[in-house]
Design a protein around this motif. Structure first.
Motif, short mmCIF file in Angstrom:
data_model
loop_
_atom_site.label_atom_id
_atom_site.label_comp_id
_atom_site.label_asym_id
_atom_site.label_seq_id
_atom_site.Cartn_x
_atom_site.Cartn_y
_atom_site.Cartn_z
N CYS A 127 -9.18 12.21 -47.85
CA CYS A 127 -9.33 10.98 -47.06
C CYS A 127 -7.96 10.33 -46.89
O CYS A 127 -7.22 10.15 -47.86
CB CYS A 127 -10.29 10.02 -47.74
N ASN A 164 -7.37 7.37 -46.32
CA ASN A 164 -7.38 6.08 -47.00
C ASN A 164 -7.37 6.24 -48.51
O ASN A 164 -7.41 5.24 -49.22
CB ASN A 164 -8.61 5.27 -46.58
N ASN A 165 -7.37 7.47 -48.93
CA ASN A 165 -7.41 7.73 -50.37
C ASN A 165 -8.60 7.00 -51.01
O ASN A 165 -8.48 6.40 -52.08
CB ASN A 165 -6.09 7.30 -51.03
N CYS A 166 -9.68 7.05 -50.33
CA CYS A 166 -10.83 6.28 -50.78
C CYS A 166 -11.49 6.92 -51.99
O CYS A 166 -11.31 8.10 -52.27
CB CYS A 166 -11.86 6.13 -49.65
N HIS A 183 -9.26 7.45 -35.63
CA HIS A 183 -8.04 7.87 -36.32
C HIS A 183 -7.73 9.29 -35.93
O HIS A 183 -8.22 10.22 -36.50
CB HIS A 183 -8.22 7.78 -37.82
N CYS A 196 -15.84 6.90 -46.14
CA CYS A 196 -15.42 5.59 -45.64
C CYS A 196 -15.13 5.61 -44.15
O CYS A 196 -14.71 4.59 -43.61
CB CYS A 196 -14.18 5.13 -46.41
N GLN A 215 -8.65 -0.86 -46.96
CA GLN A 215 -9.56 -0.82 -45.82
C GLN A 215 -10.98 -0.87 -46.30
O GLN A 215 -11.40 -0.11 -47.16
CB GLN A 215 -9.33 0.48 -45.03
N CYS A 268 -12.20 1.99 -50.43
CA CYS A 268 -10.98 2.43 -49.80
C CYS A 268 -9.85 1.46 -50.10
O CYS A 268 -10.05 0.26 -50.15
CB CYS A 268 -11.16 2.51 -48.28
N SER A 269 -8.70 2.07 -50.28
CA SER A 269 -7.55 1.23 -50.53
C SER A 269 -7.07 0.63 -49.23
O SER A 269 -6.68 1.33 -48.32
CB SER A 269 -6.45 2.06 -51.18
N GLY A 311 -12.75 6.76 -42.72
CA GLY A 311 -11.32 6.74 -42.47
C GLY A 311 -10.83 8.09 -41.96
O GLY A 311 -11.61 9.03 -41.84
#
Length: 360
Positions: A91, A93-95, A261, A125, A246, A243-244, A127
């Motif tokens: 991801c 977003n590094n979720c 995206h 997420c 977001q 999510c980081s 993302g």
DNA sequence: TAGTGCGGGCGCC
DNA sequence: GGCGCCCGCACTA
């Protein structure tokens, strides 16, 4: 990984020569060992610079299977099949899910399918997705080599994967199936809503747009009962994410898998901040996918704890009858796991197969 | 539609 | 020449 009927005395006597016969060769050698007293059990997650000698009867070896996402690479040598690792899709977003699991999707092997995959969104997420390329072999992807020689299949791995394990092929297929089913359900719901709106406005039921059969058969768009039964959370709703930077997206907009995206990018694993590429123990898919999350986001295997070696391995079935309990140590290389892990692997396999076959 | 294997071709070292 | 990589094709499920 070694198997055979040799007794312990014979094993002791042969151990030295066997070690030589098993490791002193290279896949590019003109002549490979002709007399192999014991072949290896199939390894689902070969890593590092390991070598294996499989029986030519081993179905998984015949198919050159690997749970890593390996694509065929032309080495201009028809005798040696070479495959290189595609890495893992993470991801952007590094979720993480509520329980801290990361998203490690399996890269599509087909180039077009992979490009299409990268335009899709994180199942957790929504993302963007990023392809985490494998750089485990001197900056290049880890390569696997397969060579059929007589009654044996020689396997050699070059490089150590520097990224988390992706979901297995079966898990990826299952996730796609469920995503597809859910998409169908959503579109059906929208159509039903439209129909109801039209009906309320005009008092007429449109006949040009018959209700889909799915609506009359709730199970048709749902995972099999036993599948759902193994999942603690509803497959109808996405897992809440963390999510980081977001907030979680509602799933409506990106229901078809497309998202805004589009700047999917390749990133070097070590440049990936925020998560440890080797966190196999927390990866929802890389850890053997024994989580309890939504099947939309994760693999369906639901064992409470899985060893790094213990990925759902449908491939390990069918090749030959496998011992269940206890499983003798198989690993000559002994990489990341032993017999205990294999035991859980087998249980996981069975679980996976029982859960997934109804989808097909 | 996607996975897989094969092979041509190119660029780099 | 070895290697990595891209591409297209054929076959299969």
């Amino acid at each position: 990984m070694l198997k055979g009927a040799d007794d312990s005395v014979m094993e002791q006597e042969d151990s030295a020569s066997r070690h030589g016969e098993m490791t002193s060769w290279d896949i590019n050698d003109i002549k490979l060992p002709q007399h192999v007293s014991q072949t290896d059990w199939f390894q689902e997650w070969p890593d590092s610079y390991v070598k294996h000698i499989y029986s030519s009867e081993d179905k998984n070896a015949q198919r050159h299977h690997s749970s890593w996402a390996m694509r065929n690479t032309n080495n201009h040598n028809s005798r040696i099949l070479k495959k290189s690792c595609l890495g893992v899709v993470v991801c952007g977003n590094n979720c993480s899910t509520l329980d801290g699991r990361k998203i490690y999707l399996r890269p599509a092997i087909c180039d077009k399918a992979r490009q299409k995959q990268q335009r899709k969104c994180c199942p957790n997420c929504n993302g963007p997705l990023r392809l985490l390329s494998c750089r485990g072999h001197g900056g290049y992807p880890v390569t696997n080599f397969w060579r059929h020689e007589g009654q044996f299949i020689f396997f050699q791995c070059k490089g150590a994967h520097d990224h988390p394990r992706p979901e297995t092929k079966l898990e990826a297929e299952a996730r796609r199936s469920i995503q597809k089913a859910k998409t169908a359900f959503s579109s059906s719901s929208l159509r039903l809503k439209r129909i109801q709106e039209i009906e309320s406005l005009t008092g007429a039921v449109p006949t040009q747009e018959p209700l889909p059969l799915l609506l009359s058969n709730p199970d048709a768009h749902m995972p099999p009962a036993n599948f759902r039964g193994h999942l603690s959370k509803s497959s109808q709703e996405p897992t809440l994410s963390s999510c980081s930077g977001q907030p979680p997206f509602p799933r409506g907009a990106g229901e078809d898998g497309q998202c805004t995206h589009l700047s999917t990018q390749h990133v070097l694993p070590m440049a990936e901040g925020g998560h440890d590429p080797f966190r196999y123990d927390v990866g929802p898919l890389g850890d053997g996918s024994c989580g309890t999350e939504s099947p939309l986001a994760y693999g369906p295997c639901v064992l409470p704890s899985a060893a790094p070696q213990a990925g759902p391995c449908p491939m390990a079935r069918g090749a030959r009858p496998q011992p269940q309990l206890p499983l003798p140590p198989r690993g000559r290389e002994g990489h990341r796991g032993g017999g205990g892990h294999q035991v859980r692997l087998n249980y996981c396999n069975n679980d996976m197969v029982f859960n997934l076959y109804p989808l097909r």
